[in-house]
Design an enzyme around this catalytic site. Sequence first.
Site, PDB file in Angstrom:
ATOM      1  N   VAL A  97      -9.549  -4.689  22.730  1.00 43.32           N
ATOM      2  CA  VAL A  97      -9.178  -5.141  24.489  1.00 43.32           C
ATOM      3  C   VAL A  97     -10.419  -4.808  25.652  1.00 43.32           C
ATOM      4  CG1 VAL A  97      -7.656  -3.992  26.094  1.00 43.32           C
ATOM      5  CG2 VAL A  97      -6.739  -4.685  24.169  1.00 43.32           C
ATOM      6  N   ARG A 138       7.741  -9.276   9.896  1.00 46.96           N
ATOM      7  CA  ARG A 138       7.823 -10.586   9.045  1.00 46.96           C
ATOM      8  C   ARG A 138       8.122 -11.975  10.160  1.00 46.96           C
ATOM      9  NH1 ARG A 138       7.334 -10.215   3.196  1.00 46.96           N
ATOM     10  NH2 ARG A 138       8.319 -12.419   3.495  1.00 46.96           N
ATOM     11  N   THR A 181      -5.021  -5.106   5.646  1.00 50.12           N
ATOM     12  CA  THR A 181      -4.143  -4.619   4.398  1.00 50.12           C
ATOM     13  C   THR A 181      -4.420  -3.820   3.562  1.00 50.12           C
ATOM     14  OG1 THR A 181      -3.178  -5.206   2.408  1.00 50.12           O
ATOM     15  CG2 THR A 181      -5.346  -6.271   3.189  1.00 50.12           C
ATOM     16  N   ASP A 217      -4.342  -2.472   0.618  1.00 51.73           N
ATOM     17  CA  ASP A 217      -4.276  -2.682  -0.428  1.00 51.73           C
ATOM     18  C   ASP A 217      -5.668  -2.903  -1.172  1.00 51.73           C
ATOM     19  OD1 ASP A 217      -1.949  -1.778  -1.217  1.00 51.73           O
ATOM     20  OD2 ASP A 217      -1.277  -4.674  -1.580  1.00 51.73           O
ATOM     21  N   ARG A 274      -1.298  18.375  -7.961  1.00 54.16           N
ATOM     22  CA  ARG A 274      -2.038  18.776  -9.074  1.00 54.16           C
ATOM     23  C   ARG A 274      -1.972  20.898  -9.236  1.00 54.16           C
ATOM     24  NH1 ARG A 274      -5.312  17.844 -12.981  1.00 54.16           N
ATOM     25  NH2 ARG A 274      -6.013  15.693 -11.992  1.00 54.16           N
ATOM     26  N   ARG A 303      -6.734  19.024 -27.193  1.00 58.58           N
ATOM     27  CA  ARG A 303      -8.310  20.136 -26.735  1.00 58.58           C
ATOM     28  C   ARG A 303      -7.110  21.042 -26.123  1.00 58.58           C
ATOM     29  NH1 ARG A 303     -10.142  15.361 -23.988  1.00 58.58           N
ATOM     30  NH2 ARG A 303      -9.737  15.971 -22.737  1.00 58.58           N
ATOM     31  N   SER A 311      -1.948  20.819 -19.034  1.00 56.01           N
ATOM     32  CA  SER A 311      -1.170  19.987 -17.871  1.00 56.01           C
ATOM     33  C   SER A 311      -1.788  18.425 -17.645  1.00 56.01           C
ATOM     34  CB  SER A 311      -1.546  20.581 -16.715  1.00 56.01           C
ATOM     35  OG  SER A 311      -2.511  20.898 -15.216  1.00 56.01           O
ATOM     36  N   GLU A 361       2.184   0.589  -8.743  1.00 56.26           N
ATOM     37  CA  GLU A 361       3.149   0.116  -9.128  1.00 56.26           C
ATOM     38  C   GLU A 361       3.349  -1.041  -9.945  1.00 56.26           C
ATOM     39  OE1 GLU A 361       2.966  -1.173  -4.195  1.00 56.26           O
ATOM     40  OE2 GLU A 361       5.417  -0.868  -4.645  1.00 56.26           O
TER      41      GLU A 361
END
Lengths: 308, 308, 308, 308
Positions: free
Chosen positions: B9, B57, B111, B113, B140, B198, B202, B209
């Site tokens: 703009v 959409r 996007t 991704d 963590r 070892r 944790s 996904e």
Amino acid sequence: MNAAIRAAVRQADALGMDVYGVYRGYQGLVEQDWRPLTSRHCANILQRGGTILNTARCDAWRLPAVRAKAAQDLKDAGVDALVVIGGDGSFTGAEILNREHGIPCAGIPGTIDNDLPGTDRTLGFDTALNTAVQAIDRIRDTASAHERLFLVEVMGRSSGMIAVNTAIACGAEAVLYPEAEEHGYQALVTQLRAGWERGKRSSIVVVAEGDASGGAYKISELLRKDHNLDMRVVVLGHIQRGGSPTAIDRIWGSRWGAEAVKRLAAGETSFYLGSENGELVSRPLARIHDPKPNPPKELAILAGVLAR
Amino acid sequence: MNAAIRAAVRQADALGMDVYGVYRGYQGLVEQDWRPLTSRHCANILQRGGTILNTARCDAWRLPAVRAKAAQDLKDAGVDALVVIGGDGSFTGAEILNREHGIPCAGIPGTIDNDLPGTDRTLGFDTALNTAVQAIDRIRDTASAHERLFLVEVMGRSSGMIAVNTAIACGAEAVLYPEAEEHGYQALVTQLRAGWERGKRSSIVVVAEGDASGGAYKISELLRKDHNLDMRVVVLGHIQRGGSPTAIDRIWGSRWGAEAVKRLAAGETSFYLGSENGELVSRPLARIHDPKPNPPKELAILAGVLAR
Amino acid sequence: MNAAIRAAVRQADALGMDVYGVYRGYQGLVEQDWRPLTSRHCANILQRGGTILNTARCDAWRLPAVRAKAAQDLKDAGVDALVVIGGDGSFTGAEILNREHGIPCAGIPGTIDNDLPGTDRTLGFDTALNTAVQAIDRIRDTASAHERLFLVEVMGRSSGMIAVNTAIACGAEAVLYPEAEEHGYQALVTQLRAGWERGKRSSIVVVAEGDASGGAYKISELLRKDHNLDMRVVVLGHIQRGGSPTAIDRIWGSRWGAEAVKRLAAGETSFYLGSENGELVSRPLARIHDPKPNPPKELAILAGVLAR
Amino acid sequence: MNAAIRAAVRQADALGMDVYGVYRGYQGLVEQDWRPLTSRHCANILQRGGTILNTARCDAWRLPAVRAKAAQDLKDAGVDALVVIGGDGSFTGAEILNREHGIPCAGIPGTIDNDLPGTDRTLGFDTALNTAVQAIDRIRDTASAHERLFLVEVMGRSSGMIAVNTAIACGAEAVLYPEAEEHGYQALVTQLRAGWERGKRSSIVVVAEGDASGGAYKISELLRKDHNLDMRVVVLGHIQRGGSPTAIDRIWGSRWGAEAVKRLAAGETSFYLGSENGELVSRPLARIHDPKPNPPKELAILAGVLAR
């Protein structure tokens, strides 16, 4: 830097090598302040700011006798190679150590200013940039609510890299930085006036600490005296350092730390790592004396266009 | 995305052109839901997540008659060119509109991704990456304090770009993602066992996904049934979207927004912008049908090395 | 403050009342700069720093004639009551307006310093506190890595509330603030020396801007001259303001905004809201002239104990 | 919790007492997994999430013989008193240990849910609340841009404290929680419909995991089946835990840690600390069996009013 330390240690571990951590930079070499560093010591340090090895200036490193003693200590301890994280001073020190005493040295760019030759990225730059941007976002809230002008001083004694990128990212109305060709102060006055006439009641101007006009406080004084413009000053200073590193800084710290060890293991002897166009690259340590890169001028121009 | 809108703009404003904002993507073209967008409307939007133009959409865009009607509406309104922010679907829609009706179209990669051909960067990727990393930093803390295993599912239906980069940046013990060549699940079991032997109590495993094993819940079930391993599942999902964008995302949004308008003004007609090796580049819109980029395999390997 | 504005508007809406937003405080009353404010205007403002109504000083409000004119304007426009968000200056202005012209006035404590009589909480305090703490966490990274002393100046011209709470929350080695009984500077020197002898190589000292010793720069100078102690100075200044408010600030802003309207609707005429021991309370506006609260002295002592 | 550990250790140090850190809760008592903890060990832990002492379930603690053995171990080691950080389970364990074996025990409320009797505040609650609010702020960006409905599940198996406070602080359109008197689901349907008719196109509903309707996924299913309403589900889960604590949590952790040690040193033997109306208070450990507090009902009502 902790990401690079962790990656170097764990890559060395994977290659069956032992690692010592040297505390407080070259000062630690001089004082033999080093201790074994294992993969376990590097648990849960990736997300921490600062460095677990601490850091310090070491003026003694300029003395040949001091370097000779340190080199002999390293050899006596069976140390095969050195990884140095730092800026041009640290890399120069490593280059001399390698040249004089043959100790293989690898450099990892760890200066916030992102002003090393031969790499378009240094550790800490992205973190410092985001910290500055978040601080200025908050200042913007006040600037808008109070309809005020703000001068924000960011890091960069000889480089406008942080200033220019911060200016774009926080939508600053103007930016002043050391490498700018025209006199930034005059342009600033013109721009602030134009903005005022278009109805802009709040403005944020980003100033690199090394700008020719003399930093934010100096500029603020000039604007008050010459143009009766009242600007608030904020000096970000040490607030830009430290803090949990961004994803990008962690990823490149990890890549460089592992790569430095792999290259030393493969026989490279005097190099520093960098990034060129997104690729990991290696440079001869001697190249650290090349001219520093300039911040992209088009970004500074863009900041002006977007400040409408 | 707001950075790109603001830059487009204001660049248009600087060139003396008027801009309309189209709401909810192609749906807004179909419904003529557009309004003038001035430099003033873009004040204080740079730091905001989401998009001021909303998004939706638009299945109707697949119908030639719908596109023809929209193209005529645009011409009737005196619109000279279109800037589209989005992913491959949006770019494909723009490419067809340009091909069929001659309306100049510019695409800006928007996007999360980061899986578009011809660009190594998309808007929102760096922000999503940092959001995921900060969330996993918190997990963590719990994983360490409770000595637990966690499976964290991040975005990426067909791309492991977020998963692999997140894994490196948060020090994950392993990463599973769609493009991996070997079967990630078997390797995971081996790695978790080795770590356990070892003394690692944790662990955090990052799963895209779209991983072949079927997402975090599925993997957790398998591990429980086959190996009596009890892993907590966290699905980051929509938490990765939104939020104030990082500096890098704002800077590239600003650069692309301004550049899109400049190139349209200069007569380019069917292109999308991207980044190649740190440089801003322009690609023909038709190139959106090229194969998607793969996440750097060496990063996935590095994640394994650093998880020692 | 936006949380309080939103809550007042929507509570009024729920009670069937109309609301005007007055821009830039009393200045907006003087200039009749007010506009209708509906529930819709308050969408998505809860999470934003600053205030959508802006703010300004208004020296003219001291003139009886100016207040009389404003009161008449309000009555002419059919305004039944006024909600004022601010500190002691704003509340005093409201108290006089109510006393002179009978306009019902409600005050909501909106000063960052948390130094109003009759309430243990003000809007923005928790946000400013957390912002200061996060900034000092970053400085701590640098202080530790470089083994340096830092003097950090926080807000508080006449109140040590922010300084003392910040000191505890960021683990500062010492805190200097206006209301302290003993001379903080001498105690500071003693403490820094004791810490140094115990091996503490990095320290962070929090100073309220209104401390008797004269602020961080002044103290730094004294320490350098008298004791050869080199301390870095960071002035948080405007960085503490603005930013997305914390949960607590949003919750109390929401509660007070709604309550102010409900009480005005129920006929209360000259009050301000506050918090006493976790309960929402109402005070007569005249009570704003009471002495200011002192920061809990035991917290300052505790900071010393915890700095071992 | 680290703030409380640090404060207890340093307060003890100031009183000339030695401290052991017990790892993994009662499990560490059972296994004699304890080590000396000095002031130095507590440097730079204040800002860290999780706990340096780790935590674990300990079912064996229910066995009298196990407790007797642990008590004898403590006495043999010359331990005079125990500080326990935790929730009702931990406090019950401490109360029994004290009753059976006379070991003085102090409790510090360290459960995120803020659902202990006798205190209006627990460590971690404010941090978890702010983490949830920031996550929902991001979801709000997406909800607005996509005009979607979101169901966000927050912690709280038997307590709506987090859910109700989160709902107010993030401007949720509705909130469902265990202690609600009316059936939340029916009210939700009514409210979503009313909002839709007023033109609200995006909504965020906060659900406590222990809500009677059965959690976010269950509600989403019902809404889809019964009312054809399509809601996205986000389960915050473990993302709410961990992370650098807020200022308030650090301050109260510090206060309680120091106070617990001072009271034990002064001879108190079976108590837990809390906050009542902003004041630090002490309760008999046996009071942990009192009924849990309810979340303030007026906040849930307020959330509805503000969602207009």
